[in-house]
Write a protein that holds these residues in place. Sequence first.
Motif: not given
Lengths: 200, 703
Positions: A69, A39-44, B474, A94, A71-72, A18-20, B586, B595
């Motif tokens: 997410q 830690q920033e969210s992972t994109i892709g 974050r 959680n 969504r992905y 899950d997210v986070g 992506f 980023r």
Amino acid sequence: MATTGNKNINAKLVLLGDVGAGKSSLVLRFVKGQFIEFQESTIGAAFFSQTLAVNDATVKFEIWDTAGQERYHSLAPMYYRGAAAAIIVYDITNQASFERAKKWVQELQAQGNPNMVMALAGNKADLPDTRKVAAEEAQAYAQENGLFFMETSAKTAANVNDVFYEIAKRLPRVQPAQNPSGMVLMDRPAERVASASCCS
Amino acid sequence: MYGIPKYGRFRSLKIHRIYTRDSVTTRNCPALLCLPGPTLTPSLSSLLPRKSQPSPAFVSKKKPLSLSLSVHESLAMQETELHDLSDDADYAASQLQASASMMRSDGIKRSSSSEPDGAEIVYLKDNVTIHPTQFASERISGRLKLIKQASSLFMTWIPYKGQSTNAKLSEKDRNLYTIRAVPFTEVRSIRRHTPALGWQYIIIVLSSGLAFPPLYFYNGGVKEFLGTIKQHVFLVRSAEDANVFLVNDFGNPLQRTLSSLELPMAVSVASEPSTSISVGESPLNENQERTDVVFGNSSASLYNGKQRQKKASNVTEKIPDGSPVASDPLENISYMKHNHVEEAATNLGTFELIDCKEVDKLTLVWGKPRQPPLGFEEWFTFLDSEGKVLDSKALRKRIFYGGVEHGLRKEAWAFLLGYHSYDSTYAERTYLRSIKKSEYETIKFQWQSISPEQAKRFTKFRERKGLIEKDVVRTDRSLSFYDGDDNANVNLLRDILLTYSFYNFDLGYCQGMSDLLSPILFIMEDESESFWCFVALMERLGPNFNRDQNGMHSQLFAISKLVELLDSPLHNYFKQHDCLNYFFCFRWILIQFKREFEYEKTMRLWEVLWTHYLSEHLHLYVCVAILKRYRNKIMGEQMDFDTLLKFINELSGHIDLDPILRDAEALCICAGENGATCIPPGTPPSLPVDDGSFYTQQDDDVL
């Protein structure tokens, strides 16, 4: 594999959860020994590699860290396809993240490599005061579904290397030598290509 | 019937267009490909004749034609061509010359009466040159001739032998490009190009759709060439394009479309030395007995080789940045698809495709230097007394090349994002702000009024709120603006995103949105204004977050097409390594490089992208520009998909923005219409396709 005399194993490993829940933090701790509070969210997706010595062999993990997410979700098969191992991560504070972890397990059981080594990691074990998921509950679930379970903390590093080490130990035992799904002998670098089939 | 007055109406329009395209290609594109037509036919090879088997129509021949030519290069020939835009004058000249003596046509004195078999050279021009590559040293000069036998007209172009400047030029190359007596019955059209800078050239398209490489007239003579042809065959100007001349178009000449003339323009020439031809029946000569034309390879003099070199170097000096003289992209068409020898049979016979050299020998060294960012003082010159932006295109252009000073961003971004319209007044904007503020509060209250009891029964709300809360804490926390515990701006991020997820409940919140909002809030420093600017941004980027990933896939697909167009070796590499999904881009696309660059650079990039000055899709060219920057490393290290994704992710913070913007600009210009056709309508950040008026406007901008 370890018995064939070949000491070097490449293993594709995917992190789902899950997210986070702390997927990226676990990888970052394992690969770089770091922890970042926000830690920033992972994109892709992100890709890392790290090598572990297990007994008399070395396992090079090729680690795919995914976006959490829902969504992905449609992108996930691209990453777990052909994976030799997966760590399904949830956040012990959680409950929803634990439910989501179960969904990932189901999906991997249905869609993934049948010989995949799966680990269930209850992360954020450094936050026992806000715990929502009992370790016993997760342990029981893991046992029922053929996963091994650990509670981890990317923040304190507790059990992080251990999860990867345990996977590394289990890999050769469940991986028939003739089955190349996600694992390829490393005696010739050129053969590595076969382990990169995930992205097709 | 096509006299000057009739065409006067079109003249300025056409000149403008040609000027735009050609000046761009000539100045900026040493290493790039740019097709003038919309077509990149995958089955090109099937259309290309090959060398090994001469066409059945090509029958061997008798005795060589002996010509005694006295060629006198006169000063009159040295036309001033560099800025020759006298478009229609050429055609007018060709009209006049229809009745004029061909002896006057060319400034060349020649003796053509001594030819046997009735063959007669009616036109001869030296230093007509092809540019097989972008390198001046690899150009091939030759002699262009029109030969008339009986009532048939043939064209030949024979490269000079032993040109000292062309050390690399092999005999094979010469044979490959030689044009050996093409009858005009097989010519469909001749397209004339008049670059603002550089030599005039023509492209001859055969009725099969094939085209010869562009022939550059170093010594002028295009109008005489056309004029001479007109004396012997039926030549009309295309109704669609005043620079296209249709040959033997008896059917309905005015219905020929431009596109039909720009079908596969492969560089293909018979390479088997076939010194003779036999002309088949045609509408022109069906009542005549078969005629043969024979001619030998004339070894032309090299008397003006130095002159040619001098001229070339002069042109080089005029090009900004000292770039090599741009080769015309047309020459490189065959490179697009064929990097090796291919053969194909057609009804013209069998030809061979040129074994092309890699296009991308040069790195991108051009693109306009970046300007200093737009400041307040200059900003106000764009506004009238009421605060309307007088010339939004000029403003967008200015921002495109330099960005905006930090202090001005708050004002400028609202326009760039489309929150304020350019023709609004100060008063209207103030009014809009107040209206929008209360509208924002209304939407915000929708979720604020959800009680804990209600939330218990509202899973979707709880999930969204939880997701947003996880992400805002974050997002850019290393910036002082979002730093520290209980940071008010982090709470604003949360409130705005949650409000947006109610404003656009169908889309909701998606990871990545907090990245897009963060700089906007940082700049606008106002909750409602940030919200509405974010809304405007999401009007364009919303499809990035669609569940089915369609918006992302269309952009990644467009990148793959653009790389195929602009760097085919890299495309082939990705193809071979199963990387054509371009998934390693992506993150770049989803959050617009947020980023990849430092915060300030990201803002600079965004405001440039938001101008939509050259293209709505400049971000795709930015992707290509970055990939091209690292192409040698990617291919040299044989990166597979995993390694490539890791490499790309780790480029974060190491990409120098300004050179990338210059490259992207240049790539966008060079790709031109062909680049635009790589990007399907509706590809984000385009507004939805149904908004027709918008696309009309953008089309104008691109041109």
